[in-house]
Design a protein around this motif. Structure first.
Motif: not given
Length: 257
Positions: A224-241
């Motif tokens: 959960t916390t890693i996802r949030q950090a990656l979103r702040v970094d502007k990675f796309t949702e498909s890249q995060i998954e």
């Protein structure tokens, strides 16, 4: 009848043998001559010996310098790289002990991503340890501007710091302006999914690595916390998954939700 000259020679011989002073003088002259010869011999002079050794070393060095490098190294036949992909080229260079370098350049005739040229022609021979550069095409030039410079800078930055495409654009647009920066991030030879996974690993460890040192990051140990950090970094949702799917084997640890 003996000649007068013969008589004089005999007389001189008798006189010398019967006169101790003359005999001593003759011996002294022989010794003096020997000493003079010895003094003239370079082998009796330490400085002369050193000079001979240095001269020999200099001659040997000049001979070695003028011998072609191929006399000391194994010669390698250069293949045609046009039908090889990058991993195959790297494998060949590693096997043959040749330093591979890769470059890209614009071309109106060769499509983007295709082989363009190689610094040493196929069929040539080079010594192992030599450099060889393989260049791929960037396609036609988009126009006047620092396009290639921006492209290489963005690729280096992204690969080193694991930044998202959007983050890289925002970082470089003040330097290269909008049109050039957009073209560079769109054409960068970067796997953004792999970059996102690497960034997720950085957050899990709390450390990122650049070329020279490590950089401390906020440490996040749950998905959960890693996802949030990656979103702040502007990675796309498909890249995060994608990153969440492979993060456990990447960090070699269990990652809690």
């Amino acid at each position: 009848m003996k000649s007068i000259d013969g008589f004089k020679k005999k007389k001189d011989t008798v006189s010398a043998s019967s006169n101790p002073a003359l005999k001593t003088q003759g011996t002294h002259n022989k010794i003096s001559n020997r000493r003079a010869i010895n003094r003239q011999s370079p082998l009796r002079n330490p400085l002369a010996i050193v000079g001979i050794i240095l001269a020999g070393a200099l001659i040997a060095a000049l001979i070695i310098v003028n011998i072609p490098k191929s006399e000391f190294t194994r010669v390698v036949d250069v293949p045609d790289f046009s039908d090889k992909n990058k991993s195959e080229i790297i494998e060949w260079c590693s096997k043959e002990n040749v330093n591979c370098k890769f470059d890209r350049d614009f071309s109106d005739d060769v499509g983007k991503g295709n082989y363009l040229s190689q610094s040493t022609p196929a069929g040539s021979q080079i010594g192992e340890g030599s450099d060889i550069t393989i260049t791929d095409s960037l396609g036609p030039s988009p126009g006047e501007g620092r396009y290639k410079e921006a492209l290489l800078a963005i690729e280096d930055y992204v690969e080193r710091d694991h930044m998202s495409k959007t983050y890289a654009y925002n970082f470089f647009v003040p330097e290269y302006k909008e049109a050039v920066t957009k073209w560079a991030v769109d054409n960068a030879f970067v796997d953004w999914y792999t970059i996102c996974l690497a960034r997720a690993g950085d957050y899990f460890r709390g450390t990122a690595y650049d070329a020279n040192d490590s950089v401390t990051l906020p440490q996040y140990t749950t998905r959960t916390t890693i996802r949030q950090a990656l979103r702040v970094d502007k990675f796309t949702e498909s890249q995060i998954e994608f990153a969440m799917e492979y993060i456990a084997p990447t960090v070699n640890a269990t990652v809690q939700d």
